[in-house]
Write a protein that holds these residues in place. Sequence first.
Motif, PDB file in Angstrom:
ATOM      1  N   PRO A   7       0.820  -1.224   0.000  1.00 25.64           N
ATOM      2  CA  PRO A   7       0.000   0.000   0.000  1.00 25.64           C
ATOM      3  C   PRO A   7       0.852   1.273   0.000  1.00 25.64           C
ATOM      4  N   LYS A   8       2.002   1.241   0.669  1.00 25.10           N
ATOM      5  CA  LYS A   8       2.911   2.400   0.674  1.00 25.10           C
ATOM      6  C   LYS A   8       3.476   2.645  -0.722  1.00 25.10           C
ATOM      7  N   LEU A   9       3.830   1.571  -1.408  1.00 23.31           N
ATOM      8  CA  LEU A   9       4.343   1.706  -2.772  1.00 23.31           C
ATOM      9  C   LEU A   9       3.272   2.270  -3.696  1.00 23.31           C
ATOM     10  N   ALA A  10       2.054   1.783  -3.546  1.00 20.68           N
ATOM     11  CA  ALA A  10       0.947   2.271  -4.384  1.00 20.68           C
ATOM     12  C   ALA A  10       0.708   3.764  -4.157  1.00 20.68           C
ATOM     13  N   ARG A  11       0.764   4.194  -2.899  1.00 25.04           N
ATOM     14  CA  ARG A  11       0.561   5.616  -2.596  1.00 25.04           C
ATOM     15  C   ARG A  11       1.701   6.482  -3.121  1.00 25.04           C
ATOM     16  N   ALA A  12       2.897   5.924  -3.165  1.00 21.75           N
ATOM     17  CA  ALA A  12       4.073   6.687  -3.590  1.00 21.75           C
ATOM     18  C   ALA A  12       4.205   6.758  -5.109  1.00 21.75           C
ATOM     19  N   ALA A  13       3.568   5.838  -5.819  1.00 22.13           N
ATOM     20  CA  ALA A  13       3.676   5.800  -7.284  1.00 22.13           C
ATOM     21  C   ALA A  13       2.761   6.850  -7.906  1.00 22.13           C
ATOM     22  N   GLU A  14       3.167   7.332  -9.064  1.00 25.96           N
ATOM     23  CA  GLU A  14       2.390   8.337  -9.785  1.00 25.96           C
ATOM     24  C   GLU A  14       1.701   7.739 -11.013  1.00 25.96           C
ATOM     25  N   GLN A  15       2.415   6.901 -11.756  1.00 27.38           N
ATOM     26  CA  GLN A  15       1.893   6.330 -12.995  1.00 27.38           C
ATOM     27  C   GLN A  15       0.742   5.374 -12.668  1.00 27.38           C
ATOM     28  N   GLU A  16      -0.394   5.564 -13.320  1.00 24.76           N
ATOM     29  CA  GLU A  16      -1.618   4.828 -12.978  1.00 24.76           C
ATOM     30  C   GLU A  16      -1.470   3.309 -13.092  1.00 24.76           C
ATOM     31  N   ASP A  17      -0.821   2.834 -14.155  1.00 25.14           N
ATOM     32  CA  ASP A  17      -0.635   1.387 -14.313  1.00 25.14           C
ATOM     33  C   ASP A  17       0.213   0.811 -13.182  1.00 25.14           C
ATOM     34  N   LEU A  18       1.185   1.584 -12.722  1.00 30.97           N
ATOM     35  CA  LEU A  18       2.048   1.130 -11.629  1.00 30.97           C
ATOM     36  C   LEU A  18       1.263   1.082 -10.324  1.00 30.97           C
ATOM     37  N   VAL A  19       0.477   2.110 -10.064  1.00 34.07           N
ATOM     38  CA  VAL A  19      -0.379   2.120  -8.865  1.00 34.07           C
ATOM     39  C   VAL A  19      -1.273   0.883  -8.884  1.00 34.07           C
ATOM     40  N   ASN A  20      -1.902   0.622 -10.034  1.00 38.16           N
ATOM     41  CA  ASN A  20      -2.800  -0.534 -10.148  1.00 38.16           C
ATOM     42  C   ASN A  20      -2.052  -1.857 -10.011  1.00 38.16           C
ATOM     43  N   ALA A  21      -0.830  -1.919 -10.527  1.00 36.10           N
ATOM     44  CA  ALA A  21      -0.030  -3.144 -10.401  1.00 36.10           C
ATOM     45  C   ALA A  21       0.270  -3.441  -8.931  1.00 36.10           C
ATOM     46  N   PHE A  22       0.594  -2.401  -8.163  1.00 35.40           N
ATOM     47  CA  PHE A  22       0.862  -2.602  -6.734  1.00 35.40           C
ATOM     48  C   PHE A  22      -0.412  -3.037  -6.001  1.00 35.40           C
ATOM     49  N   LYS A  23      -1.533  -2.442  -6.343  1.00 32.25           N
ATOM     50  CA  LYS A  23      -2.806  -2.815  -5.697  1.00 32.25           C
ATOM     51  C   LYS A  23      -3.206  -4.242  -6.050  1.00 32.25           C
ATOM     52  N   THR A  24      -3.025  -4.593  -7.308  1.00 34.23           N
ATOM     53  CA  THR A  24      -3.339  -5.963  -7.741  1.00 34.23           C
ATOM     54  C   THR A  24      -2.434  -6.962  -7.044  1.00 34.23           C
ATOM     55  N   HIS A  25      -1.151  -6.621  -6.935  1.00 36.82           N
ATOM     56  CA  HIS A  25      -0.225  -7.555  -6.292  1.00 36.82           C
ATOM     57  C   HIS A  25      -0.516  -7.691  -4.795  1.00 36.82           C
ATOM     58  N   LEU A  26      -1.042  -6.649  -4.184  1.00 36.11           N
ATOM     59  CA  LEU A  26      -1.459  -6.763  -2.785  1.00 36.11           C
ATOM     60  C   LEU A  26      -2.548  -7.827  -2.654  1.00 36.11           C
ATOM     61  N   GLU A  27      -3.529  -7.789  -3.539  1.00 34.72           N
ATOM     62  CA  GLU A  27      -4.599  -8.804  -3.520  1.00 34.72           C
ATOM     63  C   GLU A  27      -4.021 -10.197  -3.751  1.00 34.72           C
ATOM     64  N   GLU A  28      -3.102 -10.309  -4.707  1.00 33.48           N
ATOM     65  CA  GLU A  28      -2.462 -11.601  -4.969  1.00 33.48           C
ATOM     66  C   GLU A  28      -1.677 -12.080  -3.755  1.00 33.48           C
ATOM     67  N   THR A  29      -0.967 -11.168  -3.113  1.00 35.76           N
ATOM     68  CA  THR A  29      -0.157 -11.527  -1.948  1.00 35.76           C
ATOM     69  C   THR A  29      -1.045 -12.038  -0.822  1.00 35.76           C
ATOM     70  N   GLN A  30      -2.178 -11.412  -0.618  1.00 35.75           N
ATOM     71  CA  GLN A  30      -3.118 -11.900   0.396  1.00 35.75           C
ATOM     72  C   GLN A  30      -3.596 -13.308   0.039  1.00 35.75           C
ATOM     73  N   GLY A  31      -3.831 -13.553  -1.243  1.00 33.82           N
ATOM     74  CA  GLY A  31      -4.197 -14.896  -1.695  1.00 33.82           C
ATOM     75  C   GLY A  31      -3.057 -15.882  -1.524  1.00 33.82           C
ATOM     76  N   GLN A  32      -1.830 -15.418  -1.693  1.00 33.52           N
ATOM     77  CA  GLN A  32      -0.671 -16.290  -1.518  1.00 33.52           C
ATOM     78  C   GLN A  32      -0.515 -16.700  -0.061  1.00 33.52           C
ATOM     79  N   ILE A  33      -0.816 -15.795   0.849  1.00 35.53           N
ATOM     80  CA  ILE A  33      -0.783 -16.132   2.281  1.00 35.53           C
ATOM     81  C   ILE A  33      -1.847 -17.188   2.576  1.00 35.53           C
ATOM     82  N   GLU A  34      -3.031 -17.008   2.013  1.00 35.43           N
ATOM     83  CA  GLU A  34      -4.094 -18.006   2.186  1.00 35.43           C
ATOM     84  C   GLU A  34      -3.659 -19.353   1.609  1.00 35.43           C
ATOM     85  N   ARG A  35      -2.957 -19.323   0.474  1.00 35.09           N
ATOM     86  CA  ARG A  35      -2.467 -20.552  -0.145  1.00 35.09           C
ATOM     87  C   ARG A  35      -1.441 -21.229   0.764  1.00 35.09           C
TER      88      ARG A  35
END
Length: 164
Positions: A29-57
């Motif tokens: 979330p800190k990386l997403a807030r610090a990024a400016e480019q929209e695709d990069l912000v979205n990539a960090f947010k998407t990876h956060l969701e994936e990471t939460q799924g990886q913990i569940e896995r």
Amino acid sequence: MTIKSLNDLFIHALSDVYSAEKQLTRALPKLARAAEQEDLVNAFKTHLEETQGQIERLDKLVESTPEVRIKRIKCLAMEGLIEEGQEVIDAIESGPVRDAGLIAAAQKVEHYEIATYGTLCALAEKLGYTKAKKLLGETLEEEKNTDNKLTLIAEQKVNAKAAA
């Protein structure tokens, strides 16, 4: 933790990556807030969701493999990688150069995770943990995809703006 067998090594590496993923859920979330480019912000947010799924896995892996119990340890490698990302945020003003630095920091994390999950897959296979290998392999592919996505964002958008 004393490591005397391949199974002990597997448990140690699994415990280490579990800690790494937990730390990453706080950093993304800190990386997403610090990024400016929209695709990069979205990539960090998407990876956060994936990471939460990886913990569940990982939790699912432990539940389905009675011989495996995660130990409470702190992944020092991830701690250092996250600290490097924070240094980028602190040292570089918001904009394309910071975004390029954030991508570099994030890709270091991805490469660490790719190496770790690759090793875990090999150990799981050797130990006969078929279901664990499948679950770890799914995460390995997600990490590779995230790395590729970050490369595309850098090459197609961020690096050219940062160089200008």
